[in-house]
Scaffold this active site. Sequence first.
Site, PDB file in Angstrom:
ATOM      1  N   SER A 147     125.073  56.706 -35.160  1.00  0.00           N
ATOM      2  CA  SER A 147     124.930  57.592 -36.320  1.00  0.00           C
ATOM      3  C   SER A 147     125.660  56.963 -37.499  1.00  0.00           C
ATOM      4  CB  SER A 147     125.574  58.946 -36.017  1.00  0.00           C
ATOM      5  OG  SER A 147     126.989  58.813 -35.980  1.00  0.00           O
ATOM      6  N   ASP A 148     125.341  57.412 -38.708  1.00  0.00           N
ATOM      7  CA  ASP A 148     126.251  57.133 -39.814  1.00  0.00           C
ATOM      8  C   ASP A 148     127.468  58.031 -39.593  1.00  0.00           C
ATOM      9  OD1 ASP A 148     127.530  56.339 -42.108  1.00  0.00           O
ATOM     10  OD2 ASP A 148     125.753  56.454 -43.380  1.00  0.00           O
ATOM     11  N   TRP A 149     128.497  57.827 -40.372  1.00  0.00           N
ATOM     12  CA  TRP A 149     129.770  58.524 -40.110  1.00  0.00           C
ATOM     13  C   TRP A 149     129.648  60.010 -40.464  1.00  0.00           C
ATOM     14  CZ3 TRP A 149     129.451  54.111 -38.295  1.00  0.00           C
ATOM     15  CH2 TRP A 149     130.509  53.425 -37.699  1.00  0.00           C
TER      16      TRP A 149
END
Length: 721
Positions: free
Chosen positions: A246-248
């Site tokens: 995932s992105d953060w």
Amino acid sequence: MSGAGNLAAQSLFNTAAEAKITKLIRKMTLDEKIAVIHASSSFTSGGVKRLGIPEITTSDGPHGVRPEHGRDWVLDEGVDDAGTYLPTGNTLAATWNPTLGYAYGSVLGSEANYRSKDIILGPGINIIRSPLNGRNFEYLSEDPYLIAKMAVGYIKGVQDQGVSACVKHYAANNEEADRGTVNVLMSERALREIYLPGFKAAVQEGQVNSIMGSYNKFRGQHATHSAYLVNTILKGEWGFKGLLMSDWGSVHDTKEALLNGTDLEMGTDLVLMNSTVSQTASNGGKVHEDLYSQFFMADAAKAMVKNGSIKEAVIDEKVRRILRVMLKTHMLDGKRIKGVYNSKNHQATALKVAEEGIVLLKNEGGLLPLSAAGLKSVAVIGENATRENAMGGGSSQVKAKYEITPLEGLKNLLGKETPVKYAQGYKIALNQQADSALIQQAVTAARSADVAIIYCGWTHGYDYSKWDNNAYDAEGVDKPNLDMPFGQNELIKAVLEANPKTIVVLMGGGPIDISGWVDHAAAIVEGWYPGMEGGNALAKVLFGQVNPSGKLPMTFPKKLEDSPAHHLGEFPGKNGEVHYNEGIFVGYRYFDTFKVKPQYAFGHGLSYTTFTYSAMSVKRNGNAVTVKVKLKNSGSRAGAEVLQLYVKQNQTKIEKPEKELKAFRKIFLKAGEEQLVEFQLTADAFKYYDETQKGWLTAPGSFNIMLGSASDDIRGERTVL
Ligand code: BGC
């Protein structure tokens, strides 16, 4: 082109490895499996000591290995983390030189190894859709073919060092301000022809090990756990075998993430830390172990397996993908390459990319190159002449070992003999307007000098630590408009009037509105954010030690309203949605087709020499086409030309852009030298994505092959039937 056809699935993982992985998974408890599919700190994922499975250490980012953080995201002090700061994505793309993409990736891979990072969070390859996107400076281009070629080189460069690249942000993350919530709506054709080919090439040609899902929603579902983007396309059609992280903080739903292909959840600690609950918590919002069990893919995922709503095999599949990447990058057997930090070679790569990426936009009356001999004085104007940029912009920040500013670069080149007088000209400060005293100083300096050089344009903001609406080129914000901030227009006009021998050097992440004075400036250079050696590279270009060969990887519009995202589509989104009504007409595909004259066209970039193209030969062989042309350096200095091959379809009922880039070559020639240049186009170069047939088709009708020095400077055109 890379966007077409269905190549074989990723071939990087072999049967022996799969068997080994199966064995390892069998030994893991459910808790251990869950531990490896979510973060264990801001940049690591969980490991299993008992089985020798290490944590994965990731690091930003696209143009250097990011400085070290503590668990609370506060920068560490007293650590050796000042490394090579490469020019940002725009500069790399502007080289149009995939070999440099590879060299660039090699530097990152090598420094990542030295810093014990397993995955480099780059390249960032989102399409430059609007000039206002705050993160354009990290990205490459408006054109999917150019992106694909540069990204594949970059990925191979990183991964040949035994480190994983992580291509981001998948997909359609083209605006920042509302990136976490905006629902992106576009046609299937635009998705396939414009927004996905770079990612597809990263998977199938670059064999990339990991991909980062983006923050935005796509057709109603968060992209990181979009069933369509991840399961159907990435892992299904393209056969991606690596891991999707995932992105953060881009995971929002446990079940969707588990079922729709998210393999590793990162950054949710940020969301939790910012939430009211943790801010009022007794620990004062500080990160502690507990935070990680609150991830969507932690305790909640375990509970779903326990209560039977998710099969354990779903978790196993994620663990398998993670272990594949570990095995491939020698994380399990410890046979890592050692890596090198801050070597002269790495700095030389930073310099080379800057030298080849700087674009000469305008050069009337041969004002450039300047000659140091006989030059009595130079006035250097503008805060961008002295500004360091490495730590700016957000997650892509780099602590640079050193950073040569434009002013320092000039002084390095000129030595002590030629006096350089510096005037600040404008102030980079919140809500700053033109400052008449600073302008007056600049005018005085320009008047009394042989030549004046103004360094102006965008910045990473007035305060690196604040990513707010005055940050311009920065993550989490978009530019409010295309106007030059800080009263720079007034300054530039006044200096141009004071000294006609004024060179304007634009810095920053792409287009800015220069229409107020462009006709009065004889020489304009685009300098981007050119990395730690940028000042030296700029000076060498201005003084002709380097013959410029960069070409614009994106169109520079005259006015913001001329950009397709603003004219036909929407930017930014409204009420949580953004409609990409411009469809496939992104960048030059729009300007050419709708006959809108840009300030500077895609592919534009001048040289100090001239190139002559012979008549080209075009031969069709079944579905393939061979194009041959002789290129001659007809001027008096060595230089490089980027030959750009565009394809146009004639008489078709299918909506098609006026032309599309399908091949390019960068050729270096000495003065007077000539070379035969050959291009091979495959059937894919002539296809479009058909929404009804759900596939790539060739529409009936003839095609024109156009070969040129820029999208608006076509030197030869031939029809193929
Ligand atoms: C950015 C990513 C970055 C990550 C980790 C996110 O906010 O969108 O590009 O890799 O943070 O720093």
